[in-house]
Write a protein that holds these residues in place. Structure first.
Motif, PDB file in Angstrom:
ATOM      1  N   ILE A  75       0.077 -15.146   3.161  1.00 20.47           N
ATOM      2  CA  ILE A  75      -1.270 -14.857   2.669  1.00 20.47           C
ATOM      3  C   ILE A  75      -2.185 -14.382   3.792  1.00 20.47           C
ATOM      4  N   SER A  76      -1.822 -14.630   5.058  1.00 20.04           N
ATOM      5  CA  SER A  76      -2.662 -14.191   6.166  1.00 20.04           C
ATOM      6  C   SER A  76      -2.618 -12.678   6.365  1.00 20.04           C
ATOM      7  N   ASN A  77      -1.600 -12.026   5.814  1.00 21.25           N
ATOM      8  CA  ASN A  77      -1.504 -10.576   5.883  1.00 21.25           C
ATOM      9  C   ASN A  77      -2.540  -9.971   4.927  1.00 21.25           C
ATOM     10  N   PRO A  78      -3.469  -9.146   5.435  1.00 18.94           N
ATOM     11  CA  PRO A  78      -4.509  -8.576   4.558  1.00 18.94           C
ATOM     12  C   PRO A  78      -3.954  -7.786   3.381  1.00 18.94           C
ATOM     13  N   PHE A  79      -2.741  -7.265   3.507  1.00 21.04           N
ATOM     14  CA  PHE A  79      -2.098  -6.564   2.393  1.00 21.04           C
ATOM     15  C   PHE A  79      -2.032  -7.484   1.182  1.00 21.04           C
ATOM     16  N   PHE A  80      -1.556  -8.714   1.382  1.00 15.46           N
ATOM     17  CA  PHE A  80      -1.431  -9.662   0.280  1.00 15.46           C
ATOM     18  C   PHE A  80      -2.782 -10.235  -0.123  1.00 15.46           C
ATOM     19  N   GLY A  84      -3.455   0.879   4.315  1.00 16.04           N
ATOM     20  CA  GLY A  84      -4.873   1.176   4.141  1.00 16.04           C
ATOM     21  C   GLY A  84      -5.743  -0.060   4.046  1.00 16.04           C
ATOM     22  N   ILE A  85      -5.381  -1.125   4.773  1.00 19.38           N
ATOM     23  CA  ILE A  85      -6.209  -2.329   4.776  1.00 19.38           C
ATOM     24  C   ILE A  85      -7.468  -2.073   5.604  1.00 19.38           C
ATOM     25  N   ALA A  86      -8.431  -3.001   5.545  1.00 16.42           N
ATOM     26  CA  ALA A  86      -9.740  -2.792   6.171  1.00 16.42           C
ATOM     27  C   ALA A  86      -9.638  -2.526   7.666  1.00 16.42           C
ATOM     28  N   PRO A 118      -8.772   4.446  18.239  1.00 17.56           N
ATOM     29  CA  PRO A 118      -9.542   5.150  17.204  1.00 17.56           C
ATOM     30  C   PRO A 118      -9.194   4.643  15.793  1.00 17.56           C
ATOM     31  N   THR A 119      -9.990   5.088  14.812  1.00 22.66           N
ATOM     32  CA  THR A 119      -9.687   4.724  13.425  1.00 22.66           C
ATOM     33  C   THR A 119      -8.314   5.252  13.052  1.00 22.66           C
ATOM     34  N   LEU A 120      -7.666   4.553  12.146  1.00 25.52           N
ATOM     35  CA  LEU A 120      -6.247   4.790  11.883  1.00 25.52           C
ATOM     36  C   LEU A 120      -5.999   5.779  10.748  1.00 25.52           C
ATOM     37  N   THR A 121      -5.107   6.724  10.996  1.00 30.32           N
ATOM     38  CA  THR A 121      -4.543   7.512   9.903  1.00 30.32           C
ATOM     39  C   THR A 121      -3.479   6.653   9.234  1.00 30.32           C
ATOM     40  N   THR A 122      -3.515   6.555   7.929  1.00 29.99           N
ATOM     41  CA  THR A 122      -2.622   5.616   7.245  1.00 29.99           C
ATOM     42  C   THR A 122      -2.256   6.121   5.852  1.00 29.99           C
ATOM     43  N   MET A 123      -1.144   5.623   5.340  1.00 27.03           N
ATOM     44  CA  MET A 123      -0.774   5.836   3.944  1.00 27.03           C
ATOM     45  C   MET A 123      -1.419   4.700   3.147  1.00 27.03           C
ATOM     46  N   SER A 124      -2.515   5.034   2.481  1.00 28.06           N
ATOM     47  CA  SER A 124      -3.373   4.018   1.871  1.00 28.06           C
ATOM     48  C   SER A 124      -2.938   3.663   0.452  1.00 28.06           C
ATOM     49  N   LEU A 125      -3.078   2.376   0.127  1.00 24.14           N
ATOM     50  CA  LEU A 125      -2.731   1.867  -1.204  1.00 24.14           C
ATOM     51  C   LEU A 125      -3.948   1.229  -1.864  1.00 24.14           C
ATOM     52  N   PRO A 126      -4.068   1.338  -3.197  1.00 19.38           N
ATOM     53  CA  PRO A 126      -5.170   0.682  -3.924  1.00 19.38           C
ATOM     54  C   PRO A 126      -4.823  -0.786  -4.160  1.00 19.38           C
ATOM     55  N   LEU A 127      -4.966  -1.607  -3.120  1.00 22.54           N
ATOM     56  CA  LEU A 127      -4.424  -2.962  -3.149  1.00 22.54           C
ATOM     57  C   LEU A 127      -5.075  -3.844  -4.215  1.00 22.54           C
ATOM     58  N   PHE A 128      -6.399  -3.821  -4.297  1.00 23.29           N
ATOM     59  CA  PHE A 128      -7.083  -4.635  -5.313  1.00 23.29           C
ATOM     60  C   PHE A 128      -6.626  -4.222  -6.708  1.00 23.29           C
ATOM     61  N   GLU A 129      -6.546  -2.917  -6.943  1.00 21.08           N
ATOM     62  CA  GLU A 129      -6.116  -2.409  -8.254  1.00 21.08           C
ATOM     63  C   GLU A 129      -4.666  -2.777  -8.534  1.00 21.08           C
ATOM     64  N   MET A 130      -3.820  -2.834  -7.489  1.00 20.54           N
ATOM     65  CA  MET A 130      -2.446  -3.308  -7.678  1.00 20.54           C
ATOM     66  C   MET A 130      -2.443  -4.732  -8.196  1.00 20.54           C
ATOM     67  N   GLY A 131      -3.309  -5.572  -7.615  1.00 19.70           N
ATOM     68  CA  GLY A 131      -3.423  -6.959  -8.079  1.00 19.70           C
ATOM     69  C   GLY A 131      -3.835  -7.028  -9.537  1.00 19.70           C
TER      70      GLY A 131
END
Length: 337
Positions: A72-77, A275-277, A284-297
């Motif tokens: 649960i400490s992983n911001p993804f989850f 794509g976590i916060a 620098p700010t990160l280029t990332t493959m972002s996911l709609p995590l809240f919407e996944m939940g």
């Protein structure tokens, strides 16, 4: 200590059956109004609170959902859990949460505990339990929604990130930026998403005619452990870019590059996943493959609610596709030529 009242105690006081008390507690219509008022008066006078087990004996429902996650400490989850909890709460369902740190024994004991509590359903993210064991366990706890696992069996729905597409898209983006020496740090080999992300990476190289160099592939066995050393290994191979299995790993890579006196992205490009916060706050700010995590939940919870109610169709398999979110951690190598 004052004895806690039971449904049977209230039934004796009211001179009715236990079933009648349960019908009143669950607001069932088949109780006459006088009896209902009498029972409610006695309940109020004695401050009676029915136990979860007592309710479930009659209704066969506990309004409890078991949620098993590795970390649960992983911001993804954490962000996914926010979406799950809010949606379940809106449907009068409560969450029984356990994290297992990918310990198979803990996972098995939690699943058994969930059976004992007679939960109404389970949301399960288990990278380590194999498909055969999952199929054995699921009948006792169904309905089940699996996160990032595709197991086609009765009583199960799956919400899966298309990590193959994500791995392919991240690598393709770097190739189109002029990179050909692309290192990859892959998550634990047992994880379905790790296997898929690596296959996506390989397919992108193949499609663009870049030979696969296995020395540029490094596998993590414990999340975010030894990333600094792995980054050093890849830099010694003269990579111009590194793609990682999540944003936390990418943040570690950026820090390792800074420690090695390399500038990101001037000397090396870094791309993350999720794509976590934190992707907005790295330097620098990160280029990332972002996911709609809240919407996944929300999707996970809504799917489970439909399965529990049993009167609405639900998707057996929902694929979630990551989207490239450009930050400042990548650049075209053509500028340095």
């Amino acid at each position: 200590m004052k004895k806690k009242l039971t449904i049977m105690d209230i039934a004796k006081m009211a001179g009715v059956s236990r079933q009648t008390i349960s019908r009143v507690l669950n607001n069932k219509p088949e109780v006459n109004e006088a009896t209902r008022k009498q029972v409610l008066r006695i309940i109020e006078e004695h401050g009676f609170q029915p136990s979860l087990q007592a309710r479930s004996m009659v209704t066969r429902k506990t309004n409890m959902i078991a949620l098993l996650l590795p970390d649960i400490s992983n911001p993804f989850f954490a962000e996914i859990v926010r979406g799950i909890e809010r949606t379940l709460r809106e449907n009068s369902l409560n969450v029984f949460l356990m994290t297992t740190e990918e310990d198979v024994e803990l996972e098995n004991s939690f699943i058994q505990l969930s059976k004992n509590y007679n939960v109404d359903g389970m949301i399960l993210c288990s990278p380590r339990l194999d498909d055969a064991n999952l199929r054995k366990l699921i009948p006792g706890i169904s309905p089940v929604v699996l996160l990032n696992r595709d197991v086609d069996t009765d009583g199960v729905a799956c919400v899966v990130v298309d990590a193959h597409y994500g791995g392919y898209a991240a690598t393709k983006f770097l190739i189109e930026q002029g990179h050909s020496k692309i290192g990859i740090i892959v998550g634990p080999s047992r994880a379905y998403s790790s296997i898929q992300r690596l296959e996506g990476y390989k397919k992108a190289l193949e499609d663009f005619g870049i030979p696969l160099d296995k020395d540029l592939i490094i596998q993590v066995e414990v999340d975010n452990k030894d990333i600094h050393k792995m980054t050093e290994q890849l830099i010694k191979k003269n990579v111009t870019s590194i793609t990682t299995y999540n944003d936390l790993a990418a943040a570690h890579v950026i820090q390792a590059c800074t420690d090695l006196n390399l500038k990101v992205p001037e000397d090396i490009s870094i791309i993350g996943f999720d794509g976590i916060a934190i992707s907005n706050f790295t330097n620098p700010t990160l280029t990332t493959m972002s996911l709609p995590l809240f919407e996944m939940g929300e999707t996970i919870a809504n799917t489970l609610v439909k399965m529990i109610k049993g009167n609405e169709p639900f998707e057996r398999l929902t694929m979630v596709y990551p989207i490239l979110k450009k930050g400042n951690s990548t650049r075209s190598v053509s500028f340095s030529n």
